[in-house]
Design a protein around this motif. Structure first.
Motif, short mmCIF file in Angstrom:
data_model
loop_
_atom_site.label_atom_id
_atom_site.label_comp_id
_atom_site.label_asym_id
_atom_site.label_seq_id
_atom_site.Cartn_x
_atom_site.Cartn_y
_atom_site.Cartn_z
N THR A 230 0.86 -1.18 0.00
CA THR A 230 0.00 0.00 0.00
C THR A 230 0.90 1.22 0.00
O THR A 230 2.13 1.11 0.07
CB THR A 230 -0.92 0.05 1.24
N LEU A 231 0.33 2.41 -0.04
CA LEU A 231 1.14 3.62 -0.01
C LEU A 231 1.89 3.79 1.31
O LEU A 231 2.83 4.58 1.39
CB LEU A 231 0.30 4.86 -0.28
N TRP B 69 -0.13 9.76 8.34
CA TRP B 69 -0.56 9.48 6.97
C TRP B 69 -2.02 9.89 6.76
O TRP B 69 -2.38 10.50 5.75
CB TRP B 69 -0.40 8.00 6.65
N ILE C 291 -3.45 12.64 4.10
CA ILE C 291 -4.48 12.35 3.09
C ILE C 291 -5.62 13.35 3.20
O ILE C 291 -6.12 13.86 2.19
CB ILE C 291 -5.00 10.91 3.26
N ILE D 292 -4.27 16.81 1.83
CA ILE D 292 -3.97 16.83 0.40
C ILE D 292 -5.23 16.72 -0.45
O ILE D 292 -5.41 17.45 -1.42
CB ILE D 292 -2.98 15.70 0.04
N THR D 293 -6.11 15.80 -0.08
CA THR D 293 -7.34 15.62 -0.87
C THR D 293 -8.35 16.73 -0.61
O THR D 293 -9.27 16.94 -1.38
CB THR D 293 -7.99 14.26 -0.56
N MET E 282 5.74 11.83 1.12
CA MET E 282 4.34 11.48 1.37
C MET E 282 3.43 12.04 0.28
O MET E 282 2.49 11.38 -0.18
CB MET E 282 3.91 12.01 2.74
N ARG F 155 3.52 9.90 -2.89
CA ARG F 155 2.81 8.63 -2.74
C ARG F 155 1.30 8.81 -2.75
O ARG F 155 0.57 8.04 -3.37
CB ARG F 155 3.25 7.94 -1.43
N ILE F 156 0.84 9.83 -2.05
CA ILE F 156 -0.61 10.07 -1.98
C ILE F 156 -1.14 10.51 -3.33
O ILE F 156 -2.21 10.07 -3.77
CB ILE F 156 -0.93 11.10 -0.88
N ARG F 157 -0.41 11.37 -4.02
CA ARG F 157 -0.84 11.80 -5.35
C ARG F 157 -0.93 10.63 -6.31
O ARG F 157 -1.88 10.50 -7.07
CB ARG F 157 0.15 12.84 -5.91
N CYS G 1 -1.32 7.44 -5.51
CA CYS G 1 -2.36 6.52 -5.07
C CYS G 1 -3.75 7.01 -5.46
O CYS G 1 -4.59 6.24 -5.92
CB CYS G 1 -2.27 6.33 -3.56
N PHE G 2 -4.00 8.30 -5.30
CA PHE G 2 -5.32 8.86 -5.55
C PHE G 2 -5.45 9.45 -6.96
O PHE G 2 -6.49 10.01 -7.31
CB PHE G 2 -5.65 9.94 -4.52
#
Length: 250
Positions: free
Chosen positions: A67-68, A79, A83, A86-87, A112, A115-117, A119-120
């Motif tokens: 996972t991320l 984390w 998220i 960022i979102t 971070m 990774r989040i960018r 992933c989403f």
């Protein structure tokens, strides 16, 4: 991935106060009570002191695996907050701001953020429309250098050379300071510097702060470099490509 709507960070922290709570939530989301090996979905899974173990492959894993969150020591609560931030930012958020909000280093925040960018499926250009015209972006190298552009006195007409010789104060009036920006492997940009211009502001206006900024060791660039995800310096005895580009344009 959090799958719960929160009106504030305080609500998120209240819901996930520690690592155990965050881990339990992820396991519920991922496996819903039936742990499945990420290495072999048909394999039996054992619970051990080291975590879960896949019988068929002999590999150990946990809810973070593949996972991320994988292979990081960053707490899950951090984390989750990242998220949320960022979102929740329609115009995007820089790693500098994220680092301040999370109280982590800019390097950690940048890691971070990527990774989040990924992933989403968040694209930095889409989340920050004001940066559409800027060079660079997350992980992109942009080289910046400056030079003086203008005709050489020896190539001027006798009349112009005479004027310059008689009026030493005007000997540099035919020169223009230029700043060159090179997005490595892609776009080029050349900009004249007016007397009222401040070069650090010009750099910020032309280069995305998530970029890897490459400059020489001039104090002007050292200071503005702190605003960027990464800042590297070059030795002028070994010309960088931005410098070569400017020389060719001069």
């Amino acid at each position: 991935m959090i799958n719960i709507e929160f009106k504030s960070i305080r609500e998120l922290i209240k819901a996930f106060p520690d690592e155990a709570t965050c881990t339990a939530h992820l396991e519920q989301l991922r496996w819903n009570g039936n742990v499945v090996s990420p290495f072999d979905e048909t394999s039996k899974v054992y619970t051990t002191a080291r975590g879960y173990k896949c019988k068929n492959t002999g590999k150990y894993f946990n809810v973070r695996t593949q996972t991320l969150f994988d292979n990081t020591k960053i707490e899950l609560q951090t984390w989750f907050i990242a998220i949320y931030l960022i979102t929740g930012h329609k115009k995007g958020i820089s790693s500098l701001q994220l680092g301040r909000d999370l109280n982590v280093t800019q390097k950690t925040a940048w890691f971070m953020l990527q990774r989040i960018r990924n992933c989403f499926g968040i694209d930095s250009a889409e989340t920050d429309p004001n940066n559409n015209n800027k060079l660079g972006g997350s992980g992109v190298v942009v080289e910046v250098d400056e030079t003086v552009h203008g005709g050489k006195t020896k190539n001027m007409s006798n009349k112009k050379r005479k004027v310059i010789a008689e009026n030493k104060a005007d000997r540099h009036n035919n020169k223009t300071v230029m700043v060159g920006y090179l997005e490595r492997g892609s776009r080029l940009r050349l900009q004249a510097v007016k007397p009222t211009d401040f070069i650090p502001d010009m750099v910020r206006a032309n280069v995305d702060t998530e970029s890897v900024l490459m400059t020489d060791t001039a104090n002007t660039y050292v200071k503005v470099g702190k605003d960027y995800a990464h800042h590297g310096v070059v030795d002028h005895t070994k010309k960088n490509t931005a410098e070569v580009f400017i020389i060719l344009m001069a």
